[in-house]
Scaffold this motif. Structure first.
Motif, PDB file in Angstrom:
ATOM      1  N   TRP A  41      99.334  33.000  54.036  1.00 36.51           N
ATOM      2  CA  TRP A  41      99.791  33.742  55.054  1.00 36.51           C
ATOM      3  C   TRP A  41     101.134  33.927  54.703  1.00 36.51           C
ATOM      4  O   TRP A  41     101.894  33.197  54.482  1.00 36.51           O
ATOM      5  CB  TRP A  41      99.703  33.049  56.335  1.00 36.51           C
ATOM      6  N   PRO A  42     101.665  35.317  54.811  1.00 39.64           N
ATOM      7  CA  PRO A  42     102.964  35.465  54.600  1.00 39.64           C
ATOM      8  C   PRO A  42     103.860  35.307  55.686  1.00 39.64           C
ATOM      9  O   PRO A  42     105.264  35.299  55.576  1.00 39.64           O
ATOM     10  CB  PRO A  42     103.047  37.236  54.311  1.00 39.64           C
ATOM     11  N   VAL A  43     103.323  34.869  56.813  1.00 38.27           N
ATOM     12  CA  VAL A  43     104.367  34.310  58.096  1.00 38.27           C
ATOM     13  C   VAL A  43     103.725  33.113  58.405  1.00 38.27           C
ATOM     14  O   VAL A  43     102.750  32.595  58.736  1.00 38.27           O
ATOM     15  CB  VAL A  43     104.043  35.278  59.306  1.00 38.27           C
ATOM     16  N   ILE A  44     104.870  32.190  58.620  1.00 36.75           N
ATOM     17  CA  ILE A  44     104.466  30.851  59.302  1.00 36.75           C
ATOM     18  C   ILE A  44     104.095  30.899  60.679  1.00 36.75           C
ATOM     19  O   ILE A  44     104.739  31.691  61.476  1.00 36.75           O
ATOM     20  CB  ILE A  44     105.785  29.750  59.114  1.00 36.75           C
ATOM     21  N   SER A  45     103.111  29.995  61.082  1.00 34.99           N
ATOM     22  CA  SER A  45     102.500  30.129  62.556  1.00 34.99           C
ATOM     23  C   SER A  45     102.147  31.732  62.938  1.00 34.99           C
ATOM     24  O   SER A  45     102.646  32.251  63.826  1.00 34.99           O
ATOM     25  CB  SER A  45     103.807  29.626  63.366  1.00 34.99           C
ATOM     26  N   PRO A  46     101.179  32.279  62.129  1.00 32.69           N
ATOM     27  CA  PRO A  46     101.037  33.559  62.215  1.00 32.69           C
ATOM     28  C   PRO A  46     100.031  33.720  63.729  1.00 32.69           C
ATOM     29  O   PRO A  46      99.311  32.924  64.241  1.00 32.69           O
ATOM     30  CB  PRO A  46     100.226  33.938  61.031  1.00 32.69           C
ATOM     31  N   ASN A  47     100.331  34.999  64.150  1.00 34.61           N
ATOM     32  CA  ASN A  47      99.352  35.653  65.200  1.00 34.61           C
ATOM     33  C   ASN A  47      99.045  37.011  64.909  1.00 34.61           C
ATOM     34  O   ASN A  47     100.051  37.789  64.409  1.00 34.61           O
ATOM     35  CB  ASN A  47     100.084  35.735  66.575  1.00 34.61           C
ATOM     36  N   ILE A  48      98.021  37.307  64.875  1.00 37.37           N
ATOM     37  CA  ILE A  48      97.503  38.940  64.712  1.00 37.37           C
ATOM     38  C   ILE A  48      97.781  39.629  65.776  1.00 37.37           C
ATOM     39  O   ILE A  48      97.153  39.393  66.821  1.00 37.37           O
ATOM     40  CB  ILE A  48      95.990  38.912  64.090  1.00 37.37           C
ATOM     41  N   SER A  49      98.226  40.884  65.780  1.00 36.30           N
ATOM     42  CA  SER A  49      98.421  41.832  66.995  1.00 36.30           C
ATOM     43  C   SER A  49      97.801  42.968  66.602  1.00 36.30           C
ATOM     44  O   SER A  49      97.567  43.666  67.797  1.00 36.30           O
ATOM     45  CB  SER A  49      99.812  42.046  67.046  1.00 36.30           C
ATOM     46  N   SER A  50      97.271  43.218  65.583  1.00 38.91           N
ATOM     47  CA  SER A  50      96.562  44.099  65.339  1.00 38.91           C
ATOM     48  C   SER A  50      95.537  44.130  63.929  1.00 38.91           C
ATOM     49  O   SER A  50      96.256  43.613  63.069  1.00 38.91           O
ATOM     50  CB  SER A  50      97.446  45.589  65.064  1.00 38.91           C
ATOM     51  N   THR A  51      94.481  44.342  63.975  1.00 37.56           N
ATOM     52  CA  THR A  51      93.481  44.203  62.933  1.00 37.56           C
ATOM     53  C   THR A  51      93.253  45.455  62.013  1.00 37.56           C
ATOM     54  O   THR A  51      94.011  46.523  62.249  1.00 37.56           O
ATOM     55  CB  THR A  51      92.067  43.770  63.333  1.00 37.56           C
ATOM     56  N   PHE A  52      92.693  45.151  60.912  1.00 39.94           N
ATOM     57  CA  PHE A  52      92.333  46.231  60.039  1.00 39.94           C
ATOM     58  C   PHE A  52      91.240  47.157  60.500  1.00 39.94           C
ATOM     59  O   PHE A  52      90.149  46.681  60.992  1.00 39.94           O
ATOM     60  CB  PHE A  52      91.981  45.792  58.661  1.00 39.94           C
ATOM     61  N   GLY A  53      91.440  48.519  60.408  1.00 44.29           N
ATOM     62  CA  GLY A  53      90.531  49.518  60.874  1.00 44.29           C
ATOM     63  C   GLY A  53      91.176  50.687  61.449  1.00 44.29           C
ATOM     64  O   GLY A  53      92.098  51.027  61.232  1.00 44.29           O
ATOM     65  N   GLN A  54      90.452  51.644  61.817  1.00 54.03           N
ATOM     66  CA  GLN A  54      90.783  52.909  62.624  1.00 54.03           C
ATOM     67  C   GLN A  54      91.481  52.654  63.795  1.00 54.03           C
ATOM     68  O   GLN A  54      91.006  51.782  64.585  1.00 54.03           O
ATOM     69  CB  GLN A  54      89.419  53.751  62.917  1.00 54.03           C
ATOM     70  N   ARG A  55      92.398  53.499  63.924  1.00 49.62           N
ATOM     71  CA  ARG A  55      93.275  53.472  65.200  1.00 49.62           C
ATOM     72  C   ARG A  55      93.916  54.823  65.613  1.00 49.62           C
ATOM     73  O   ARG A  55      94.336  55.680  64.776  1.00 49.62           O
ATOM     74  CB  ARG A  55      94.396  52.606  64.934  1.00 49.62           C
ATOM     75  N   TRP A  56      93.138  55.373  66.626  1.00 43.54           N
ATOM     76  CA  TRP A  56      93.414  56.693  67.145  1.00 43.54           C
ATOM     77  C   TRP A  56      93.070  57.735  66.044  1.00 43.54           C
ATOM     78  O   TRP A  56      93.920  58.728  65.767  1.00 43.54           O
ATOM     79  CB  TRP A  56      94.784  56.810  67.635  1.00 43.54           C
ATOM     80  N   GLY A  57      91.919  57.405  65.557  1.00 42.88           N
ATOM     81  CA  GLY A  57      91.476  58.681  64.612  1.00 42.88           C
ATOM     82  C   GLY A  57      92.022  58.339  63.061  1.00 42.88           C
ATOM     83  O   GLY A  57      91.854  59.122  62.363  1.00 42.88           O
ATOM     84  N   ARG A  58      92.944  57.440  62.737  1.00 43.76           N
ATOM     85  CA  ARG A  58      93.663  57.023  61.613  1.00 43.76           C
ATOM     86  C   ARG A  58      93.125  55.687  61.204  1.00 43.76           C
ATOM     87  O   ARG A  58      93.054  54.728  61.968  1.00 43.76           O
ATOM     88  CB  ARG A  58      95.057  57.342  61.663  1.00 43.76           C
ATOM     89  N   LEU A  59      93.176  55.402  59.869  1.00 41.14           N
ATOM     90  CA  LEU A  59      93.231  53.932  59.403  1.00 41.14           C
ATOM     91  C   LEU A  59      94.272  53.314  59.592  1.00 41.14           C
ATOM     92  O   LEU A  59      95.464  53.583  58.855  1.00 41.14           O
ATOM     93  CB  LEU A  59      92.497  54.048  57.917  1.00 41.14           C
ATOM     94  N   HIS A  60      94.247  52.310  60.221  1.00 38.74           N
ATOM     95  CA  HIS A  60      95.144  51.031  59.979  1.00 38.74           C
ATOM     96  C   HIS A  60      95.104  50.318  58.839  1.00 38.74           C
ATOM     97  O   HIS A  60      93.940  49.498  58.783  1.00 38.74           O
ATOM     98  CB  HIS A  60      95.277  50.347  61.157  1.00 38.74           C
ATOM     99  N   LYS A  61      95.832  50.480  57.596  1.00 40.42           N
ATOM    100  CA  LYS A  61      95.431  49.859  56.215  1.00 40.42           C
ATOM    101  C   LYS A  61      95.626  48.575  56.154  1.00 40.42           C
ATOM    102  O   LYS A  61      95.362  47.870  55.185  1.00 40.42           O
ATOM    103  CB  LYS A  61      96.559  50.648  55.373  1.00 40.42           C
ATOM    104  N   GLY A  62      96.290  47.862  57.212  1.00 40.40           N
ATOM    105  CA  GLY A  62      96.538  46.306  57.133  1.00 40.40           C
ATOM    106  C   GLY A  62      96.397  45.689  58.305  1.00 40.40           C
ATOM    107  O   GLY A  62      95.520  46.104  59.304  1.00 40.40           O
ATOM    108  N   ILE A  63      97.037  44.473  58.460  1.00 40.84           N
ATOM    109  CA  ILE A  63      96.833  43.634  59.722  1.00 40.84           C
ATOM    110  C   ILE A  63      98.641  43.607  60.127  1.00 40.84           C
ATOM    111  O   ILE A  63      99.233  43.464  59.377  1.00 40.84           O
ATOM    112  CB  ILE A  63      96.301  42.349  59.567  1.00 40.84           C
ATOM    113  N   ASP A  64      98.696  43.704  61.563  1.00 37.94           N
ATOM    114  CA  ASP A  64     100.058  43.223  61.969  1.00 37.94           C
ATOM    115  C   ASP A  64     100.296  41.545  62.441  1.00 37.94           C
ATOM    116  O   ASP A  64      99.340  41.314  63.077  1.00 37.94           O
ATOM    117  CB  ASP A  64     100.360  44.355  63.400  1.00 37.94           C
ATOM    118  N   ILE A  65     101.237  41.042  62.100  1.00 42.90           N
ATOM    119  CA  ILE A  65     101.483  39.800  62.161  1.00 42.90           C
ATOM    120  C   ILE A  65     102.943  39.458  62.901  1.00 42.90           C
ATOM    121  O   ILE A  65     103.733  40.067  62.561  1.00 42.90           O
ATOM    122  CB  ILE A  65     101.253  39.073  60.738  1.00 42.90           C
ATOM    123  N   THR A  66     102.650  38.523  63.862  1.00 43.52           N
ATOM    124  CA  THR A  66     103.733  38.082  64.523  1.00 43.52           C
ATOM    125  C   THR A  66     103.802  36.810  64.188  1.00 43.52           C
ATOM    126  O   THR A  66     103.222  36.015  63.832  1.00 43.52           O
ATOM    127  CB  THR A  66     103.798  38.493  66.038  1.00 43.52           C
TER     128      THR A  66
END
Length: 514
Positions: free
Chosen positions: A398-423
């Motif tokens: 994991w590129p972040v210590i104590s990670p939480n996923i706020s958005s996963t991989f896949g389509q969003r609003w008709g567009r591809l979300h190319k990765g994951i969002d981590i806090t």
């Protein structure tokens, strides 16, 4: 009264007859003074008999008259019911049932006369008291007419309030419930999906939109405080339910359209109208890759719903687990040279994601759990040990210590979300050994870093507030390369993390496990 008058008349009659008889007796007595003692005795006896006869006849006649009078009075006694409205005397009716039927039928009659309005007629104050009296007079029609005059029907309606403000008045609670249900319906999953999961892999990930994936509804509610209450109304204020639904959904906003002219682009139009490119894509799903045509009509209508629907849904997907490779070190081979010994196989895990939406738009998502379905099979290979700086291990952390996923991989609003969002911890670390091949700023990624792991994999780190590494740096797995931020097209502080394999996008969750 009539019986007593008859008795007095009979007494007077017999008194006259007695007086006349006494006078005749005295006259005969004078003429017969010379009669013998026997004659006098017989006369006295006769007088006594007459008196007895007169008395008996008088008593018989009096009894007959009294009986007749009582029968007359009894035949004219009338039973009635005094009708009152609270303490006010209305009149007398002949039947209590008449009033009971009036109290039950009159409200229905009023409602039938006003089919478009909910009418109420309060008859609780109407009561009856029975009475039996001589020659009692009743007036059924008059009492009913008086009640109709005094009992005034009241129109009722239901106020629909949003955050304690009245936004509509409708006929009844059923109409209000139907309006609220019609507002919920477009944003409520139509079917409960249980046990059915959506397989998500590198091959189909780009086609799967987490916002539209099959889900199980956990909760639906309104964002605002929504209340209803029945109140007295003027029928003129009632609204058509269809019009109310439309107004509550749109906020009464009129459509705004724009025609593309030469030189336009999505971001240019967004800047011109003070909106975002995301909004334009959401309103116009037909726009692909920001390509516009001159004369194309763009919908820029900003709807402001009076009531917003919030749903909490559970999405279950199958994610591939990238298999690991066990390397047999071979110092005869240069670093970077790998000779397969046995093939590996990807595993599978069931990922449960809790999705929050407002009016159908994805607001947030949270990774709830991961359950192993099939463990991956480890591959084996020979790998050269001749050192080449920056070569990755092929296994990411994991590129972040104590990670939480706020958005996963896949389509969003008709567009591809190319990765994951981590806090999580704001220090950004390299996910594997590698070489920094690119850093900079882009409108979508903001400040970003790309690391080539020199084994076919590349990772991208976006939205950084600060870049620490420089192009050409050799970094080790876990080494700090930047600081988390919210630069570029970002809605909050987080890390956007991508994994590329031989130029193709990969779902990072395929390589990372909680």
């Amino acid at each position: 009264m009539t019986g007593f008058r008859g008795i007095r008349w009979v007494k007077a009659l017999f008194k006259g007859l007695t007086t006349k008889r006494e006078s005749l007796t005295e006259l005969n007595s004078d003429k017969q003074k010379s009669s013998t003692m026997t004659t006098t005795t017989l006369t006295a006896i006769n007088q006594h008999k007459w008196r007895l006869l007169y008395g008996a006849s008088a008593l018989t006649l009096v009894g007959a008259i009294v009986l007749s009078g009582n029968q007359y009075v009894a035949s004219n006694m009338v039973e009635g019911y005094h009708v009152k409205l609270y303490d006010q005397e209305i009149g007398v009716v002949s039947s209590q049932q008449l009033i009971e039927e009036y109290k039950s039928s009159r409200p229905l009659e009023i409602q039938e006369q006003n089919p478009d309005v909910h009418m109420e007629l309060n008859t609780d104050g109407v009561s009856t008291e029975p009475e039996v009296a001589y020659m009692l007079e009743t007036d059924d029609a008059g009492v009913i007419a008086k009640l109709n005059e005094l009992l005034v029907p009241q129109a009722l309606g239901v106020e629909l309030r949003v955050d304690e403000k009245v936004v509509a008045v409708v006929k009844d609670q059923a109409a209000a419930d139907q309006i609220l249900q019609q507002i919920r319906d477009p944003f409520t999953p139509k079917e409960k999906v249980t046990g059915k999961v959506n397989a998500l892999s590198a091959a189909n990930a780009g086609m799967t939109d987490i916002g539209s994936a099959p889900s199980e509804l956990e909760k639906v509610d309104f964002v605002e405080k929504v209340e209803t209450e029945e109140v007295p109304i003027d029928p003129d204020v009632l609204e058509d339910p269809k019009a109310v639904v439309k107004r509550l959904q749109t906020g009464g906003m009129q459509p705004t359209k724009y025609k593309v002219v030469e030189g336009d682009c999505v971001s240019c139009i967004a800047q011109k109208f003070g909106t975002s490119t995301k909004f334009i894509h959401e309103n116009n799903p037909g726009i692909e890759d920001d390509k516009l045509k001159i004369g194309q009509e763009i919908d820029l209508t900003v709807l402001k719903p009076v009531i917003s629907v919030k749903t909490l849904e559970r999405v279950v997907q199958n994610h591939e687990i990238q298999f690991d490779t066990e390397y047999i070190q071979d110092d005869s081979l240069r670093v970077g040279i790998i000779q397969p010994v046995s093939a590996g196989k990807n595993g599978m895990k069931k990922v449960t994601i809790q999705v929050t939406k407002v009016n159908g738009q994805l607001l947030s998502e949270e990774l709830v759990s991961e359950d192993l379905i099939e463990a991956p099979v480890v591959a084996k290979a020979r790998r050269g040990t001749k050192v080449v700086l920056g070569e990755g291990t092929g296994k990411f952390s994991w590129p972040v210590i104590s990670p939480n996923i706020s958005s996963t991989f896949g389509q969003r609003w008709g567009r591809l979300h190319k990765g994951i969002d981590i806090t999580g911890n704001k220090n950004i670390q390299s996910a594997d050994n590698g070489k920094v091949v690119e850093t900079g700023y882009k409108s979508d990624y903001g400040n970003y870093i790309i690391i080539d792991h020199m084994n076919g994999y590349e990772t991208l780190y976006g939205h950084l507030s600060k870049i620490i590494s420089s192009k050409g740096d050799i970094v080790e797995k876990g080494e700090k390369i930047g600081v988390m931020g919210s630069t570029g097209d970002s809605t909050g502080v987080h890390l956007h993390f991508e994994i590329h394999k031989k130029g193709s996008l990969e779902n990072p969750l395929k390589y990372l496990s909680r």
